[in-house]
Design a protein around this motif. Structure first.
Motif, PDB file in Angstrom:
ATOM      1  N   UNK A  98      31.810  48.012  30.386  1.00 54.91           N
ATOM      2  CA  UNK A  98      33.001  47.100  30.689  1.00 54.91           C
ATOM      3  C   UNK A  98      33.825  47.675  31.752  1.00 54.91           C
ATOM      4  N   UNK A 119      40.719  31.867  35.366  1.00 51.02           N
ATOM      5  CA  UNK A 119      40.533  31.360  33.990  1.00 51.02           C
ATOM      6  C   UNK A 119      40.368  29.902  34.110  1.00 51.02           C
ATOM      7  N   UNK A 172      40.107  52.393  25.411  1.00 52.88           N
ATOM      8  CA  UNK A 172      38.940  51.917  25.169  1.00 52.88           C
ATOM      9  C   UNK A 172      37.601  52.830  24.856  1.00 52.88           C
ATOM     10  N   UNK A 232      34.485  33.308  35.394  1.00 50.33           N
ATOM     11  CA  UNK A 232      34.714  34.379  35.774  1.00 50.33           C
ATOM     12  C   UNK A 232      33.304  34.692  36.794  1.00 50.33           C
ATOM     13  N   UNK A 278      37.580  38.182  40.840  1.00 48.84           N
ATOM     14  CA  UNK A 278      36.926  37.733  39.513  1.00 48.84           C
ATOM     15  C   UNK A 278      37.050  36.213  39.258  1.00 48.84           C
ATOM     16  N   UNK A 279      38.134  35.778  39.660  1.00 48.46           N
ATOM     17  CA  UNK A 279      38.092  34.259  39.514  1.00 48.46           C
ATOM     18  C   UNK A 279      39.209  33.831  38.881  1.00 48.46           C
ATOM     19  N   UNK A 322      24.262  46.188  31.966  1.00 51.00           N
ATOM     20  CA  UNK A 322      24.696  45.228  31.109  1.00 51.00           C
ATOM     21  C   UNK A 322      25.667  45.936  29.976  1.00 51.00           C
ATOM     22  N   UNK A 323      25.445  47.212  29.527  1.00 50.99           N
ATOM     23  CA  UNK A 323      26.260  47.717  28.510  1.00 50.99           C
ATOM     24  C   UNK A 323      27.485  48.487  29.168  1.00 50.99           C
ATOM     25  N   UNK A 332      29.460  39.248  35.461  1.00 52.21           N
ATOM     26  CA  UNK A 332      28.589  39.293  34.461  1.00 52.21           C
ATOM     27  C   UNK A 332      28.696  40.461  33.372  1.00 52.21           C
ATOM     28  N   UNK A 333      29.868  40.956  33.440  1.00 51.88           N
ATOM     29  CA  UNK A 333      30.205  42.108  32.462  1.00 51.88           C
ATOM     30  C   UNK A 333      31.480  41.916  31.774  1.00 51.88           C
ATOM     31  N   UNK A 334      31.976  42.223  30.545  1.00 50.33           N
ATOM     32  CA  UNK A 334      33.324  42.156  30.247  1.00 50.33           C
ATOM     33  C   UNK A 334      34.339  42.654  31.272  1.00 50.33           C
ATOM     34  N   UNK A 335      35.258  42.083  31.756  1.00 44.26           N
ATOM     35  CA  UNK A 335      36.288  42.570  32.341  1.00 44.26           C
ATOM     36  C   UNK A 335      37.707  42.497  31.640  1.00 44.26           C
ATOM     37  N   UNK A 336      38.247  43.655  31.718  1.00 44.12           N
ATOM     38  CA  UNK A 336      39.590  43.852  31.089  1.00 44.12           C
ATOM     39  C   UNK A 336      40.644  44.086  32.071  1.00 44.12           C
ATOM     40  N   UNK A 337      41.500  43.055  32.291  1.00 43.47           N
ATOM     41  CA  UNK A 337      42.549  43.209  33.222  1.00 43.47           C
ATOM     42  C   UNK A 337      43.617  43.778  32.431  1.00 43.47           C
ATOM     43  N   UNK A 338      44.346  44.860  33.161  1.00 40.28           N
ATOM     44  CA  UNK A 338      45.511  45.516  32.847  1.00 40.28           C
ATOM     45  C   UNK A 338      46.537  45.942  33.750  1.00 40.28           C
TER      46      UNK A 338
END
Ligand SMILES: Cc1ncc(C[n+]2csc(CCOP(=O)(O)OP(=O)(O)O)c2C)c(N)n1
Ligand code: SF4
Lengths: 368, 293
Positions: free
Chosen positions: B38, B53, B77, B56, B50-51, B35-36, B59-65
């Motif tokens: 990104x 808005x 990051x 999502x 990812x789905x 879980x730790x 179940x972890x933060x997802x940063x789209x770039x």
């Protein structure tokens, strides 16, 4: 403390005091001195900043985005083609509501290669959602950079800020610089949507029309709120450090019949031109536009207006003149001058006013 | 597979195609990472999976770039997390297009700078997100919407490009061997610096086979020697279990190609060229493992 500094070094000095956690940058003339100076601060352990010497400007902004979203302060600097190469990521930074601060040393765009001042680079980023301020002196480059962090990081704004300074004619000239004891002028950065592994979320996923539309409106609402934040910040800066700034810098405008509107270093030339014209009995004034986004409300009713554009939107006209016409309904004499570092003196500016033809456009120094 | 944790970081219902192996891979990647973590993802199938808005599937933060920027964003990051004293895993999870084509500059830069992160390229050998155009990783002869007669060039050798950066750890994997993938991700994340895992991820609509054959397709890739599983730790290459047997006695390449609609126009000459390149690759790996090169 009073020192002598270039515009670039003044920006770097402000960055040092604002103390970002991450600086990611790529060199380009005439910006390079800023990031070299910051690299020196880091190497000499004068600041604890992670300096990421990236391989391109696209990556510089991407790295700032990645760092910023963890909730830390970030800075970068660029110019001209570097700024254009970042374009995609500029939209990204604003859309992701990240308070990144960037210095842009205004420079012309190739071809032909030209490293001197022009504002087209910044104006071509007009619709990215970045706040844009243009400075006229070394002192102002320093002051505006300090204020930029505070404005960007204010929770009512949370948008990136671009501090624009003219290439060479400001970036590389030496003027006196009075540095301040910053104290708590810039509070610690608090990003409400910082990444938190204990609260996993998707950042910037696919978004349907309704939510997307709301996000765009939120950006515009923050742009509007930014006017208050800018004003409050500039007022507090004046209270604490004694130097006053506003959306424009006005010189003898109140009783003027004709007002010269300009940006950046040409604003100072325009003030000298006004003095000359006043001696000749022409009631002239100078208005230097400082904030370009959000665009300020300008009071030009009943005045004749001469707009100097150090930029051009091909097939249309000068960008500043177009903005002023659209926002104030006031016609102007649009002078296109200073492109690619063309020298424009106060005498030249006085000439623009004497020969003004309201409603027309003139390319300074170009013979048909 | 008793050592693989039960925790799921991908919800059971996602927007992936039936039989998508790249989402299967991500499932094991996240199980290994915990879980730790990104995820940084550029435009690719995963940004669809990812789905939409405000939902999502992860179940972890997802940063789209942006498409070109995964490795650079991950650089920033990672530096920011480390400067804040956090060990959080930063994993760039990108398609082959976002890696071998548009993103390669950022990838190269991040590896050269020694960024502490894991870059995973899941390789479905085409641009899935935009509807199966060729990428630099598409193999010779394969049909895509922009190579309707079959691609005229070989697959770009991403691994040798990454290897030239001398990362402390790099590996290949395949969705049909999840335990191997799981272990490699675990090992990668235990090492500091830039790590790289290249996963072959069969894709039913892209490769034009029925969606229930995804696992079989990956196994055929490995068993024919088309895809070799190995890891290189601090420069030392080791061929992984499933490929050891395949390297001694590979199945004929046709076994792998014939079940895929994308190779239906591949001529005997093309297949011979593919076979030649395959042999050369196996030879190179064999020699490197034996320490001859
Ligand atoms: C600058 C830019 N160009 C093009 C695109 C359109 N685009 C989005 S995803 C994609 C292809 C992705 O392919 P790959 O990286 O192989 O991942 P996959 O979709 O197969 O998972 C393209 C071309 C984009 N998003 N940005
Ligand atoms: S196109 Fe291929 S990789 Fe993309 S979601 Fe579908 S099966 Fe998965």
């Amino acid at each position: 403390m009073l020192i002598i500094s270039t515009g670039n070094k003044a920006v770097a000095a402000a960055v040092k005091q604002a103390h970002p956690s991450v600086v990611a940058a790529y060199p380009i003339t005439p910006q390079t001195e800023i990031i070299e100076q910051i690299a020196n601060y880091v190497a000499n352990k004068e600041i604890e900043t992670e300096y990421i010497p990236v391989e391109s400007e696209h990556s510089a902004m991407a790295a700032c985005i990645g760092a910023s979203v963890t909730g830390v302060r970030t800075f970068t600097a660029t110019s001209s083609h570097g700024l254009l190469y970042m374009h995609e990521m500029l939209h990204w930074a604003a859309g992701a509501r990240l308070p990144i601060v960037m210095a842009n040393v205004n420079r012309a765009l190739g071809p032909g290669w030209n490293t001197w001042a022009e504002h087209t680079d910044a104006f071509s980023q007009r619709d990215t959602g970045w706040l844009q301020v243009f400075v006229g002196t070394v002192q102002e480059a320093y002051d505006a950079t300090l204020m930029a962090f505070r404005i960007a990081e204010d929770e009512r704004v949370l948008l990136p800020v671009m501090v624009n300074l003219d290439g060479f004619s400001l970036s590389h000239i030496m003027q006196s610089l009075d540095t301040v004891e910053l104290g708590d002028f810039i509070p610690p950065m608090k990003l409400p949507h910082a990444i938190d592994v204990n609260n996993p979320m998707g950042y910037g996923p696919m978004t349907g029309p309704a939510d997307y539309f709301t996000f765009r409106w939120d950006i515009e609402r923050s742009m509007r709120d930014a006017r208050d934040v800018i004003r409050e910040t500039e007022e507090e800066f004046a209270r604490r450090f004694g130097r006053k700034y506003g959306p424009t810098e006005d010189y003898l405008c109140e009783d003027a019949d004709v007002v010269v509107v300009s940006m950046g270093t040409l604003g100072k030339e325009a003030e000298v031109a006004v003095d000359i014209l006043r001696k000749e009995g022409i009631k002239a004034g100078s208005m230097r536009l400082r904030w370009f986004r959000p665009f300020p409300d300008l009071d030009l009713k009943g005045k004749e207006v001469v707009v100097i554009d150090r930029d051009y939107s091909f097939g249309f006209g000068g960008v500043v003149a177009a903005s002023i016409r659209a926002k104030t309904g006031v016609e102007c004499y649009n002078v296109i001058a200073g492109l690619g570092g063309q020298e424009v003196t106060y005498d030249d500016i006085a000439g623009f006013v004497r020969d003004r033809k309201i409603g027309e456009e003139m390319w300074f120094g170009v013979s048909e | 597979m008793s050592e693989i944790p039960k925790e799921e970081y991908i919800k059971t219902c996602t927007a992936a195609c039936a039989g998508c192996s790249s989402s299967l891979c991500l499932r094991y990647v996240l199980k290994a990472a915990g879980p730790d973590t990104v995820l940084v993802i550029p435009a690719c199938c995963t940004s669809v999976i990812q789905g939409v808005y405000p939902n999502t599937s992860f179940n972890v933060p997802v940063y789209n770039i942006a498409f070109a920027a995964a490795a650079a964003c991950a650089s920033g990051m990672s530096k920011a997390f480390r400067s804040a004293g956090k060990k959080t895993n930063v994993i760039a999870y990108a398609g082959d297009g976002g890696t071998v084509d548009i993103g390669i500059q950022a990838l190269s830069g991040a590896f050269e700078r020694g960024t502490d992160f894991l870059y995973i390229c899941y390789d479905n050998e085409a641009y899935g997100n935009t509807g199966m155009q060729r990428s630099g990783a598409t193999p010779l002869g394969a049909l895509t919407t922009t190579t309707p007669g079959g691609k005229g060039e070989f697959k770009k050798d991403l691994d040798r490009i990454v290897a030239a950066h001398n990362p402390p750890y790099m590996a290949t994997a395949c969705s049909s061997y999840p335990l191997d993938l799981y272990k490699k991700v675990k090992k990668a994340l235990s090492i500091e610096g830039p790590k790289f895992i290249h996963i072959l991820a069969p894709c039913p609509p892209g490769w034009r086979y029925e969606s229930d054959r995804t696992i079989e397709m990956g196994k055929l890739a490995v068993k024919t020697g088309s895809w070799v599983l190995w890891e290189r730790e601090y420069g030392k290459l080791t061929v992984s279990g499933p490929s050891k047997a395949a390297m001694k006695n590979p199945l004929p390449l046709e076994e792998y190609l014939k079940g895929q609609g994308r190779f239906k126009k591949a001529t005997p000459e093309i297949i011979a060229k593919l076979q030649q390149a395959l042999n050369k690759n196996l030879e190179r790996i064999r020699k490197e493992e034996e320490g001859i090169c």
